[in-house]
Each structure stands twice: as C-alpha cells, then as structure tokens.
Design an enzyme around this catalytic site. Structure first.
Site, PDB file in Angstrom:
ATOM      1  N   SER A  39     -13.075  32.184  -7.337  1.00 61.24           N
ATOM      2  CA  SER A  39     -11.732  32.759  -7.439  1.00 61.24           C
ATOM      3  C   SER A  39     -11.117  32.604  -8.833  1.00 61.24           C
ATOM      4  CB  SER A  39     -10.825  32.120  -6.386  1.00 61.24           C
ATOM      5  OG  SER A  39     -10.797  30.713  -6.556  1.00 61.24           O
ATOM      6  N   SER A  42      -0.546  36.205  -6.523  1.00 56.65           N
ATOM      7  CA  SER A  42      -0.726  34.750  -6.487  1.00 56.65           C
ATOM      8  C   SER A  42      -0.236  34.262  -5.138  1.00 56.65           C
ATOM      9  CB  SER A  42       0.117  34.069  -7.567  1.00 56.65           C
ATOM     10  OG  SER A  42      -0.346  34.419  -8.837  1.00 56.65           O
ATOM     11  N   TYR A  70     -14.836  37.806 -13.374  1.00 53.45           N
ATOM     12  CA  TYR A  70     -14.218  37.662 -12.054  1.00 53.45           C
ATOM     13  C   TYR A  70     -13.517  38.971 -11.637  1.00 53.45           C
ATOM     14  CZ  TYR A  70     -10.471  36.422  -8.806  1.00 53.45           C
ATOM     15  OH  TYR A  70      -9.600  36.418  -7.757  1.00 53.45           O
ATOM     16  N   ASP A  78     -23.776  29.866   2.855  1.00 52.81           N
ATOM     17  CA  ASP A  78     -23.571  30.556   1.581  1.00 52.81           C
ATOM     18  C   ASP A  78     -23.639  32.060   1.827  1.00 52.81           C
ATOM     19  OD1 ASP A  78     -24.248  31.673  -1.156  1.00 52.81           O
ATOM     20  OD2 ASP A  78     -24.117  29.532  -1.627  1.00 52.81           O
TER      21      ASP A  78
END
Ligand SMILES: NC(=O)c1ccc[n+]([C@@H]2O[C@H](COP(=O)([O-])OP(=O)(O)OC[C@H]3O[C@@H](n4cnc5c(N)ncnc54)[C@H](O)[C@@H]3O)[C@@H](O)[C@H]2O)c1
Length: 269
Positions: free
Chosen positions: A73, A167, A138, A49
């Site tokens: 994300s 993207s 985010y 982590d």
C-alpha cells in the site's frame, strides 16, 4: 444482481481491513477473511499469499462478492509491487471468474492519478475520467488494477467498482488529507453502495468523505447511492495550526499525489 451477503475481504489484517471487519457486518454481510499475515482475533481467517492461486480459488468459492484490499500500500521495489499488486490481483480476478463471482470492489488509489494537478480555488474538481498519471510503481499497479477490472468486465462480465481511495484513517493527519480523507464510516458506506448498486459494469469512483476542501468529483460514487456523512473540516483548524499550509510549488501544493510525487516518496507520518 441480488444484494451480496457473503464477502471475501482480502487484506483483512491491514489498516482498512481491520476497520472494515468491524464496520461491514452491521450492514448484514458475512465476511470471509484473507491476508498473508495472520488476522488478529480471527483464527478462521485464511492466511495465504496472493501468489497462491489454489488458495485464492478456494477462498472465493461460494462468496457473493470480493472486496480486494490486499497488496502493498506504499511505494516499493517494482518486483514486490509486481508480485502482490499486479500478478496477485490478476490471480484473484481469475479465481473469481472461474468460481462465478460476479462483483469485485477493488481498492484503487488516488496515486493512479497522482501527478494530476490539484484544482485551485474556483477550478472544477478532478473528474474520474482524467487520464491515468501514476506517481509511483504503486500508483502504476493501481492503474493496472483498473484496466484489469475493465478487461474482466468486457471479456467475462465480472463487475467491478474501482475505489480511488484518498486516505482512510480514523482521522486526517496531514493538511493534504483534509482534501482526500475517507472516514472509516464513510468507507463502509461506500463499500456497501458499491456492493449493492445495480449494473455497475466497471465504475471508477473517488473514495472520500464530503470534505469541504475536496479536490475531486464524487458524482460517480453518489450515483451508486453513496451518501457520505463526514467532513474533514472539523480537523482543519488544528491541523493547519500544527503543520502549516504546504509551501507554494511543493509536491503537496501542486499534485493530487502530494509527497508521493518525488523520488523517493516522502512519508509525512
Ligand atoms: N489506507 C488508505 O488510505 C489507502 C489509500 C489509497 C488506497 N488504499 C488501498 O487500500 C488497500 C488497503 O490499504 P491499507 O491502508 O489497509 O493497507 P495495509 O498495508 O495496511 O494493508 C494491506 C494488507 O494486505 C496484505 N498483503 C500484502 N501483500 C499481500 C499478499 N501478497 N498476499 C496477501 N495479502 C497481502 C498485508 O499483509 C496487509 O495486511 C490497499 O490496496 C491500498 O493500496 C489505501
């Protein structure tokens, strides 16, 4: 700086990480992989982590550069974003500084500037120095990442290229993506340019292919040597026929961040 050879790739089990594990080695890189999830087919990957500072320090030891993709994300609870994307990214930079790693390529996002109006026909593309306008926690964490990168350059001389990725998927799957699609092959080209360009200090670039319907300015990416080869236009007719153009005044019509710019964000796929 001399061309890096060994890379730490964080987020190696994720969508972009999985694509880059295939596409980066042909450029001559040796990859060390890290993810909180096991990486399929990679038993040597470090399963850790971003909260584990000791593991991060060990993970960056001896690499020439870091490609930092790990993190949440999509939009999530602030506490989760804070742990993975904000604290986790700072821990990784600190590990890099402590171990003398000189270059990071940071996965930022279009959502750092998601509430920016998308340009209409005839209007100039969005420049990289447009003010931060995050559309989510985010996106806010990506603003933090970019500022953190600037701090680590100014204070400690750790260089970063922050990639505001559009993207990155094998194919665009929405009409909005026609403007911001980054093909996997172009993503590898952009990472290679970001890893090998000289004297990047902290450079912010948009990450997309050479899309006919692009909304943003790729000049800072091209200045690194990035020469995109793909264009989403080959998918345009089919996607528009299937999905239709965004309704006038809808978030997808108005804002760079599209469907993230509503509360809660809506995922179209
Ligand atoms: N895919 C895109 O189109 C896109 C667009 C803009 C930005 N980005 C950014 O690029 C990066 C990669 O995106 P992706 O689509 O592959 O995302 P993804 O969600 O598929 O992969 C992220 C990976 O990070 C790992 N991860 C999450 N939290 C972690 C933690 N605390 N410690 C260690 N690992 C952790 C996950 O296990 C996962 O494998 C992300 O930072 C994302 O925000 C991606």
């Amino acid at each position: 700086m001399s061309a890096p050879r060994t890379l730490l790739l964080t987020g190696a089990a994720g969508g972009v990480g999985t694509l880059m594990r295939e596409l980066l080695p042909p450029y001559g890189y040796e990859l060390r992989l890290l993810d909180v999830a096991p990486v399929p087919g990679a038993p040597d990957a470090i399963v850790a982590d971003l909260a584990d500072r000791a593991a991060l320090r060990e993970a960056v030891r001896g690499v020439d550069a870091v490609v930092h993709l790990a993190g949440i994300s999509l939009e999530a609870d602030f506490e989760k974003i804070m742990a993975a994307n904000i604290a986790g990214t700072q821990y990784l930079y600190e590990a890099a500084r402590e171990e003398g790693v000189r270059r990071v390529v940071l996965a930022s996002s279009n959502h750092a500037v998601g509430f920016t109006r998308r340009p209409r026909e005839g209007e100039p593309p969005i420049p990289v120095d447009t003010p931060h306008r995050p559309d989510t926690f985010y996106g806010l964490s990506k603003c933090f990442g970019e500022d953190l990168a600037q701090l680590y350059w100014d204070l400690h001389g750790v260089e970063t290229v922050s990639l505001r990725i559009g993207s990155c998927f094998p194919e665009p799957t929405s009409v909005r993506m026609l403007s911001i699609w980054l093909s996997p092959a172009d993503c590898a080209r952009l990472l290679h340019a970001s890893l090998t360009a000289e004297d990047v200090a902290h450079t912010v670039v948009y990450g997309s292919s050479a899309n006919t319907r692009a909304w943003w300015d790729l000049s800072t990416a091209r200045a690194l040597g990035y020469a995109p080869e793909d264009d989403s236009e080959v998918y345009a007719e089919k996607l528009i026929a299937e999905k239709g153009l965004p309704a006038e005044g809808s978030p997808d019509d108005l804002y760079l961040g599209g469907h993230f710019c509503v509360d809660p964000p809506r995922w179209p796929h």
